[in-house]
Design a protein around this motif. Structure first.
Motif, PDB file in Angstrom:
ATOM      1  N   TYR A 281      -3.675  -0.560  13.456  1.00  3.31           N
ATOM      2  CA  TYR A 281      -2.277  -0.931  13.613  1.00  3.31           C
ATOM      3  C   TYR A 281      -1.463   0.037  12.756  1.00  3.31           C
ATOM      4  O   TYR A 281      -1.740   0.201  11.568  1.00  3.31           O
ATOM      5  N   PHE A 282      -0.472   0.650  13.387  1.00  2.00           N
ATOM      6  CA  PHE A 282       0.307   1.672  12.702  1.00  2.00           C
ATOM      7  C   PHE A 282       1.711   1.178  12.393  1.00  2.00           C
ATOM      8  O   PHE A 282       2.305   0.424  13.168  1.00  2.00           O
ATOM      9  N   GLY A 283       2.266   1.668  11.293  1.00  2.00           N
ATOM     10  CA  GLY A 283       3.670   1.467  11.020  1.00  2.00           C
ATOM     11  C   GLY A 283       4.506   2.439  11.833  1.00  2.00           C
ATOM     12  O   GLY A 283       3.979   3.267  12.583  1.00  2.00           O
ATOM     13  N   THR A 284       5.820   2.356  11.690  1.00  4.30           N
ATOM     14  CA  THR A 284       6.721   3.189  12.476  1.00  4.30           C
ATOM     15  C   THR A 284       6.966   4.552  11.841  1.00  4.30           C
ATOM     16  O   THR A 284       7.627   5.389  12.440  1.00  4.30           O
ATOM     17  N   GLY A 285       6.443   4.783  10.657  1.00  5.34           N
ATOM     18  CA  GLY A 285       6.497   6.106  10.058  1.00  5.34           C
ATOM     19  C   GLY A 285       7.652   6.324   9.108  1.00  5.34           C
ATOM     20  O   GLY A 285       8.700   5.664   9.203  1.00  5.34           O
ATOM     21  N   THR A 286       7.447   7.270   8.193  1.00  2.00           N
ATOM     22  CA  THR A 286       8.480   7.736   7.269  1.00  2.00           C
ATOM     23  C   THR A 286       8.547   9.253   7.376  1.00  2.00           C
ATOM     24  O   THR A 286       7.519   9.924   7.224  1.00  2.00           O
ATOM     25  N   SER A 287       9.731   9.762   7.656  1.00  2.00           N
ATOM     26  CA  SER A 287       9.911  11.205   7.763  1.00  2.00           C
ATOM     27  C   SER A 287      10.213  11.770   6.373  1.00  2.00           C
ATOM     28  O   SER A 287      11.229  11.413   5.764  1.00  2.00           O
ATOM     29  N   LEU A 288       9.344  12.632   5.878  1.00  2.00           N
ATOM     30  CA  LEU A 288       9.507  13.212   4.546  1.00  2.00           C
ATOM     31  C   LEU A 288      10.026  14.638   4.651  1.00  2.00           C
ATOM     32  O   LEU A 288       9.420  15.478   5.324  1.00  2.00           O
TER      33      LEU A 288
ATOM     34  N   PHE B 185       0.859  -1.185   0.000  1.00  2.00           N
ATOM     35  CA  PHE B 185       0.000   0.000   0.000  1.00  2.00           C
ATOM     36  C   PHE B 185       0.895   1.235   0.000  1.00  2.00           C
ATOM     37  O   PHE B 185       1.183   1.804   1.044  1.00  2.00           O
ATOM     38  N   SER B 186       1.324   1.677  -1.144  1.00  4.99           N
ATOM     39  CA  SER B 186       2.247   2.809  -1.223  1.00  4.99           C
ATOM     40  C   SER B 186       1.494   4.114  -1.483  1.00  4.99           C
ATOM     41  O   SER B 186       0.414   4.120  -2.077  1.00  4.99           O
ATOM     42  N   LEU B 187       2.085   5.193  -1.028  1.00  6.13           N
ATOM     43  CA  LEU B 187       1.513   6.537  -1.171  1.00  6.13           C
ATOM     44  C   LEU B 187       2.366   7.343  -2.129  1.00  6.13           C
ATOM     45  O   LEU B 187       3.577   7.451  -1.938  1.00  6.13           O
ATOM     46  N   LYS B 188       1.742   7.910  -3.143  1.00  6.77           N
ATOM     47  CA  LYS B 188       2.429   8.773  -4.077  1.00  6.77           C
ATOM     48  C   LYS B 188       1.974  10.210  -3.878  1.00  6.77           C
ATOM     49  O   LYS B 188       0.772  10.491  -3.880  1.00  6.77           O
ATOM     50  N   ILE B 189       2.961  11.078  -3.691  1.00  2.54           N
ATOM     51  CA  ILE B 189       2.682  12.507  -3.551  1.00  2.54           C
ATOM     52  C   ILE B 189       3.219  13.194  -4.798  1.00  2.54           C
ATOM     53  O   ILE B 189       4.432  13.160  -5.061  1.00  2.54           O
ATOM     54  N   SER B 190       2.353  13.801  -5.546  1.00  2.00           N
ATOM     55  CA  SER B 190       2.738  14.501  -6.775  1.00  2.00           C
ATOM     56  C   SER B 190       2.868  15.990  -6.500  1.00  2.00           C
ATOM     57  O   SER B 190       2.241  16.526  -5.578  1.00  2.00           O
ATOM     58  N   ASP B 191       3.718  16.660  -7.299  1.00  2.00           N
ATOM     59  CA  ASP B 191       3.889  18.111  -7.166  1.00  2.00           C
ATOM     60  C   ASP B 191       4.120  18.471  -5.695  1.00  2.00           C
ATOM     61  O   ASP B 191       3.399  19.294  -5.111  1.00  2.00           O
ATOM     62  N   SER B 192       5.140  17.874  -5.092  1.00  2.00           N
ATOM     63  CA  SER B 192       5.390  18.043  -3.660  1.00  2.00           C
ATOM     64  C   SER B 192       5.523  19.510  -3.274  1.00  2.00           C
ATOM     65  O   SER B 192       6.138  20.316  -3.992  1.00  2.00           O
ATOM     66  N   GLN B 193       4.950  19.827  -2.131  1.00  2.00           N
ATOM     67  CA  GLN B 193       4.994  21.188  -1.613  1.00  2.00           C
ATOM     68  C   GLN B 193       5.688  21.200  -0.260  1.00  2.00           C
ATOM     69  O   GLN B 193       5.755  20.175   0.423  1.00  2.00           O
ATOM     70  N   LEU B 194       6.174  22.372   0.124  1.00  2.00           N
ATOM     71  CA  LEU B 194       6.890  22.482   1.389  1.00  2.00           C
ATOM     72  C   LEU B 194       6.013  22.035   2.559  1.00  2.00           C
ATOM     73  O   LEU B 194       6.498  21.462   3.532  1.00  2.00           O
ATOM     74  N   GLY B 195       4.716  22.283   2.445  1.00  2.00           N
ATOM     75  CA  GLY B 195       3.797  21.889   3.502  1.00  2.00           C
ATOM     76  C   GLY B 195       3.584  20.397   3.612  1.00  2.00           C
ATOM     77  O   GLY B 195       2.954  19.928   4.563  1.00  2.00           O
ATOM     78  N   ASP B 196       4.115  19.635   2.665  1.00  2.00           N
ATOM     79  CA  ASP B 196       3.990  18.174   2.741  1.00  2.00           C
ATOM     80  C   ASP B 196       5.026  17.566   3.681  1.00  2.00           C
ATOM     81  O   ASP B 196       4.939  16.379   4.022  1.00  2.00           O
ATOM     82  N   ALA B 197       5.987  18.360   4.095  1.00  2.00           N
ATOM     83  CA  ALA B 197       7.024  17.847   4.996  1.00  2.00           C
ATOM     84  C   ALA B 197       6.394  17.433   6.318  1.00  2.00           C
ATOM     85  O   ALA B 197       5.714  18.221   6.977  1.00  2.00           O
ATOM     86  N   ALA B 198       6.584  16.181   6.692  1.00  2.00           N
ATOM     87  CA  ALA B 198       5.955  15.636   7.900  1.00  2.00           C
ATOM     88  C   ALA B 198       6.359  14.182   8.054  1.00  2.00           C
ATOM     89  O   ALA B 198       7.050  13.611   7.211  1.00  2.00           O
ATOM     90  N   MET B 199       5.920  13.585   9.156  1.00 11.55           N
ATOM     91  CA  MET B 199       5.977  12.133   9.316  1.00 11.55           C
ATOM     92  C   MET B 199       4.713  11.561   8.699  1.00 11.55           C
ATOM     93  O   MET B 199       3.619  12.084   8.891  1.00 11.55           O
ATOM     94  N   TYR B 200       4.876  10.468   7.969  1.00 18.16           N
ATOM     95  CA  TYR B 200       3.735   9.804   7.348  1.00 18.16           C
ATOM     96  C   TYR B 200       3.619   8.391   7.918  1.00 18.16           C
ATOM     97  O   TYR B 200       4.582   7.625   7.904  1.00 18.16           O
ATOM     98  N   PHE B 201       2.427   8.073   8.397  1.00 20.09           N
ATOM     99  CA  PHE B 201       2.176   6.763   8.981  1.00 20.09           C
ATOM    100  C   PHE B 201       1.173   5.994   8.142  1.00 20.09           C
ATOM    101  O   PHE B 201       0.116   6.522   7.776  1.00 20.09           O
ATOM    102  N   CYS B 202       1.493   4.768   7.876  1.00 18.16           N
ATOM    103  CA  CYS B 202       0.581   3.843   7.242  1.00 18.16           C
ATOM    104  C   CYS B 202      -0.173   3.103   8.351  1.00 18.16           C
ATOM    105  O   CYS B 202       0.414   2.781   9.394  1.00 18.16           O
ATOM    106  N   ALA B 203      -1.460   2.852   8.150  1.00 17.51           N
ATOM    107  CA  ALA B 203      -2.245   2.184   9.192  1.00 17.51           C
ATOM    108  C   ALA B 203      -3.214   1.186   8.587  1.00 17.51           C
ATOM    109  O   ALA B 203      -3.707   1.373   7.474  1.00 17.51           O
ATOM    110  N   TYR B 204      -3.477   0.155   9.361  1.00 21.81           N
ATOM    111  CA  TYR B 204      -4.393  -0.926   8.958  1.00 21.81           C
ATOM    112  C   TYR B 204      -5.516  -1.017   9.980  1.00 21.81           C
ATOM    113  O   TYR B 204      -5.289  -0.865  11.184  1.00 21.81           O
ATOM    114  N   ARG B 205      -6.721  -1.268   9.483  1.00 25.44           N
ATOM    115  CA  ARG B 205      -7.816  -1.526  10.396  1.00 25.44           C
ATOM    116  C   ARG B 205      -8.700  -2.607   9.827  1.00 25.44           C
ATOM    117  O   ARG B 205      -9.103  -2.556   8.671  1.00 25.44           O
ATOM    118  N   SER B 206      -9.017  -3.596  10.667  1.00 27.63           N
ATOM    119  CA  SER B 206      -9.967  -4.623  10.262  1.00 27.63           C
ATOM    120  C   SER B 206     -11.350  -4.012  10.097  1.00 27.63           C
ATOM    121  O   SER B 206     -11.669  -3.000  10.721  1.00 27.63           O
TER     122      SER B 206
END
Lengths: 116, 115
Positions: free
Chosen positions: B104-111, B75-96
């Protein structure tokens, strides 16, 4: 709607002290949750509630207690604070729709807790 | 318990460029939801996009889109035309999809977005 609100925003506790983190939502959501987020980590579920009067343990409940006397409020109680409880705490809520748990959670701004 | 894995602790992208954040998950369930949350320095968790597992079509929200590969549990996330405001931690999460079930959360990706 204010959404999900949490108080306080930041607190320093001494080891052994107690405190209650407050959480209120004004969206009439059935489900409410407490998470903790340790530095560099994802969220871990502490406790959750599916409605007033009903609570259940999550992944990391030890050292915490909760109550749900109303739909709006879901306070988290730390009885004997320990350094391991230093973390950022998030409250969240979601609704029930057509017999299925609403899949989207709405988060509060978080409470940063430091135990020294 | 389900597990969510984000294998990229940090990513960077030039402003206006496109970046893809990766997420894999492990589950034996067939009915579930997947999410990407953004956590800026304010620490508030903000929903970016969600995907229902029973939908084959990939979700899209403005500049954000996902590549959902159910068989591969990806489950990948694509961010197009990245903006300065997109800078953040991004967490992937699953829910039954079951009642009362937790996220259930992943450990995050710092962008980081480079001007």
């Amino acid at each position: 709607n204010a959404g999900v609100t949490q108080t306080p925003k930041f607190r320093i506790l001494k080891i052994g002290q107690s405190m209650t983190l407050q959480c209120t939502q004004d969206m009439n959501h059935n489900y409410m949750y407490w998470y903790r987020q340790d530095p560099g980590m994802g969220l871990k579920l502490i406790y959750y509630s599916v409605g007033a009067g009903i609570t259940d343990k999550g992944e990391v409940p030890n050292g915490y207690n909760v109550s749900r006397s109303t739909t709006e409020d879901f306070p988290l109680r730390l009885e004997l604070a320990a350094p391991s409880q230093t973390s950022v705490y998030f409250c969240a809520s979601s609704s029930l729709r057509a017999g299925r748990a609403q899949e989207t959670q709405y988060f509060g701004p978080g409470t940063r807790l430091l135990v020294l | 318990a389900q597990t969510v894995t984000q294998s990229q602790p940090e990513m960077s992208v030039q402003e206006a460029e496109t970046v893809t954040l990766s997420c894999t998950y492990d589950t034996s369930e067939s009915d579930y939801y997947l999410f990407w949350y953004k956590q800026p320095p304010s620490r508030q968790m903000i929903l970016v996009i969600r995907q229902e597992a029973y939908k084959q079509q990939n979700a899209t929200e403005n500049r954000f889109s996902v590549n959902f590969q159910k068989a591969a549990k990806s489950f990948s996330l694509k961010i197009s035309d990245s903006q300065l405001g997109d800078a953040a931690m991004y967490f992937c999460a699953y829910r039954s999809a079951l009642l009362g079930n937790q996220f259930y959360f992943g450990t995050g990706t710092s962008l980081t977005v480079i001007p």
